[in-house]
Enzyme design. Structure first.
Site, PDB file in Angstrom:
ATOM      1  N   GLU A 166     -10.659  -2.266   4.658  1.00  0.00           N
ATOM      2  CA  GLU A 166      -9.357  -1.901   4.852  1.00  0.00           C
ATOM      3  C   GLU A 166      -9.122  -0.451   4.377  1.00  0.00           C
ATOM      4  OE1 GLU A 166      -6.688  -5.865   4.853  1.00  0.00           O
ATOM      5  OE2 GLU A 166      -6.942  -5.188   2.920  1.00  0.00           O
ATOM      6  N   ASP A 192       0.959  -1.175   0.083  1.00  0.00           N
ATOM      7  CA  ASP A 192      -0.065  -0.040   0.019  1.00  0.00           C
ATOM      8  C   ASP A 192       1.011   1.242  -0.048  1.00  0.00           C
ATOM      9  OD1 ASP A 192      -1.332  -2.146   0.849  1.00  0.00           O
ATOM     10  OD2 ASP A 192      -2.234  -1.224   2.615  1.00  0.00           O
TER      11      ASP A 192
HETATM   12  C1  FRU Z   1      -4.100  -3.505   2.939  1.00  0.00           C
HETATM   13  C2  FRU Z   1      -3.499  -3.874   3.960  1.00  0.00           C
HETATM   14  C3  FRU Z   1      -3.469  -2.881   5.437  1.00  0.00           C
HETATM   15  C4  FRU Z   1      -2.542  -3.289   6.197  1.00  0.00           C
HETATM   16  C5  FRU Z   1      -1.356  -3.696   5.193  1.00  0.00           C
HETATM   17  C6  FRU Z   1      -0.285  -4.430   5.628  1.00  0.00           C
HETATM   18  O1  FRU Z   1      -3.284  -4.206   1.408  1.00  0.00           O
HETATM   19  O2  FRU Z   1      -3.710  -5.436   4.270  1.00  0.00           O
HETATM   20  O3  FRU Z   1      -4.941  -3.274   5.660  1.00  0.00           O
HETATM   21  O4  FRU Z   1      -2.180  -2.276   7.166  1.00  0.00           O
HETATM   22  O5  FRU Z   1      -1.899  -3.985   4.037  1.00  0.00           O
HETATM   23  O6  FRU Z   1       0.893  -4.504   4.796  1.00  0.00           O
END
Ligand code: FRU
Length: 523
Positions: free
Chosen positions: A244, A61
């Site tokens: 998320e 992300d």
């Molecule tokens: C989204 C996610 C978020 C988390 C991160 C962990 O892709 O699952 O919810 O903070 O990636 O790398």
């Protein structure tokens, strides 16, 4: 699936290192940070030439998108030791124009409270936190701590929220000693991804956070003490997977005096074409609660590869700029690259339009990409078809209009290895599509190419639509009508596509089409 992966990584991580991780004295990224001018730099196969990628290793992300002092900051979920997901850090890059990036040293390292999961960044201009001074206000990162030991022990409170501050515009960071600033009293294990904005009308910080199947909104006077205000979404929108990466922001409705609030929620799985996807809600926020009349589910992007995207803090309210992770948890860790893995989408400008009683969010690459486009050539179709050859369609953009009422059309990109990537529209079902089933390397994960991916047709018009396609070494971004429908997808052709065949059943034979090359950003 991802949880299982988190757990496997946990065992590996615990096996080799259970102590607080500190920045190594010889930081690997520092050696490549200087953007050394080298002809073969970042020329590996599938390395995007005008999309952001980390120099090496795993990225997911975008985090902490912040514009400050004429500089765009991009932090990102980063694992510097492998090309699969692992103990999360925040990588860092900066840019003057959002297209050309400078890699910076890692910003945040895991510590005894956990890995550093996704979150946001703000400039605390008035030093409300007291972590800087009025003259030198702190840049503050707000993120989720993910404590693997807690998850392993079967506890449910292993995700908490922490902050860190930088007094030198993101070069170096200090974790706040009072962390976590939000503990997990809710016992909801998916409790993460804080996006913080300054809410002018009520003069306070507002945080959107997700907790399993809903968003929660907190407020704070100082970024350290947070109060829960409200929640949203348990019975709204798509719930095919855990929620998320929320993002709540105001946006003016194009051509009117009205301003609405938009809430992004990424969900995995449950995306429109399988796996990861980002939905949005349009409604109102009164400083305490977010409400909406929206009944349908709206997706920002119908392609499989635009996830966990959020928008920039620090830009004028009239502009909203978005970046997403150009991959999908269904296969993101298996894609055929070796040095690094995955890229970000092109930065996109968001606009909100009103169509009858409905609000639609358009997203389209920021104008700066035009400055990187060159050698534009206009081609004309003969009898509804055209074929164009090029040395490399994978570093190009195509812009065209199909005059008249929309009917079936298809663009087929091919190469000498008989790979074929098809994009187009089917009138019968009123859907746009991308068919990457024979586009090149597809068998690294069964879900990568199990179906043709579709998006619903345009709502605002039936004719004279415009189209743009941005293709890079391992991605295609397809925009209809300035981004009213968008499809972003990963592709891995065996060699670059060199031929494009366009067929159009529409009433008008001539399809003027412009091809342009796009300058690489890494030299
Ligand atoms: C989204 C996610 C978020 C988390 C991160 C962990 O892709 O699952 O919810 O903070 O990636 O790398």
């Amino acid at each position: 699936m991802k949880l299982l992966y988190f757990s496997i990584v946990f065992f590996l991580f615990i096996g080799c290192n259970n102590s607080e991780k500190q920045p190594p004295t010889q930081d690997k990224t520092l050696t490549i940070e200087a953007n050394t001018v080298k002809e073969d730099r970042f020329r590996e196969s599938y390395r995007p030439q005008y999309h952001f990628t980390p120099p090496e290793k795993w990225m997911n992300d975008p985090n902490g998108l912040l514009f400050y002092n004429d500089t765009y900051h991009l932090f990102y979920q980063y694992y510097p030791d492998d090309i699969v997901w692992g103990p999360m850090h925040w990588g860092h890059a900066t840019s003057k124009d959002l297209i050309k990036w400078k890699h910076k040293p890692i910003a945040l390292y895991p510590d005894k409270l956990g890995y550093i999961f996704s979150g946001s960044a703000v400039m605390d201009i008035n030093n409300t936190s007291g972590l800087g001074t009025k003259d030198n206000p702190p840049m503050i990162a707000i993120f989720t701590y993910h404590l693997m030991e807690g998850e392993k022990a079967g506890r449910k409170d292993y995700q908490t929220q922490g902050i860190a501050y930088s007094l030198d515009e993101g070069e170096t960071w200090t974790k706040y000693e009072g962390n976590p600033v939000i503990g997990n009293e809710t016992n909801i294990k998916d409790f993460r991804d804080p996006k913080v904005i300054w809410h002018k009308a009520s003069n306070k910080w507002v945080m959107s956070l997700v907790a399993g199947d809903r968003a929660k909104f907190y407020s704070s006077p100082n970024l350290k003490d947070w109060t829960l205000m409200s929640e949203f979404g348990k019975d709204k929108g798509a719930h095919g997977g855990v929620w998320e990466c929320p993002d709540l922001f105001p946006l003016a409705v194009s051509g009117s005096e009205e301003t609405k609030w938009v809430l992004f929620i990424s969900t995995n799985p449950g995306g429109p074409n399988g796996g990861s996807g980002t939905q949005y809600f349009v409604g109102d926020f009164d400083g305490t609660s977010f409400t909406t009349d929206q009944k349908d589910i709206k997706w920002l992007d119908y392609g499989t590869d635009n996830y966990a995207g959020v928008t920039y803090n620090g830009l004028p309210d009239s502009t909203r700029t978005f970046i997403g992770w150009m991959s999908n948890w269904n296969y993101g860790q298996q894609t055929p690259t070796e040095v690094w893995r995955s890229a970000m989408t092109l930065p996109r400008k968001l606009t909100l339009i009103k169509n009858e009683n409905d609000y639609l969010l358009k997203s389209y690459p920021i104008e700066t990409i035009n400055e990187y486009s060159y050698e534009a050539t206009t081609h004309k179709a003969i009898k509804h078809t055209m074929s164009i050859s090029s040395k490399n369609f994978n570093e190009m953009r195509l812009d065209f209009t199909i005059p008249g009422e929309l009917d079936d059309f298809q663009i087929n990109f091919t190469n000498t290895k008989e790979n074929s990537l098809k994009i187009g529209y089917k009138k019968e079902s009123n859907t746009f599509f991308i068919d990457r089933r024979e586009s090149g390397k597809v068998s690294f994960e069964p879900r990568f190419a199990e179906a043709i991916h579709t998006a619903p047709g345009i709502q605002t018009t039936t004719k004279d639509m415009t189209y743009s396609i941005f293709m890079d070494a391992s991605s295609i971004e397809f925009f209809v009508n300035g981004g009213e429908v968008v499809m972003t997808e990963h592709i891995f052709p065996d060699t670059p596509y060199t031929k494009m065949t366009f067929t159009n059943n529409g009433e008008e034979a001539i399809v003027p089409l412009k091809t342009s090359k796009i300058k690489r950003i890494w030299d």
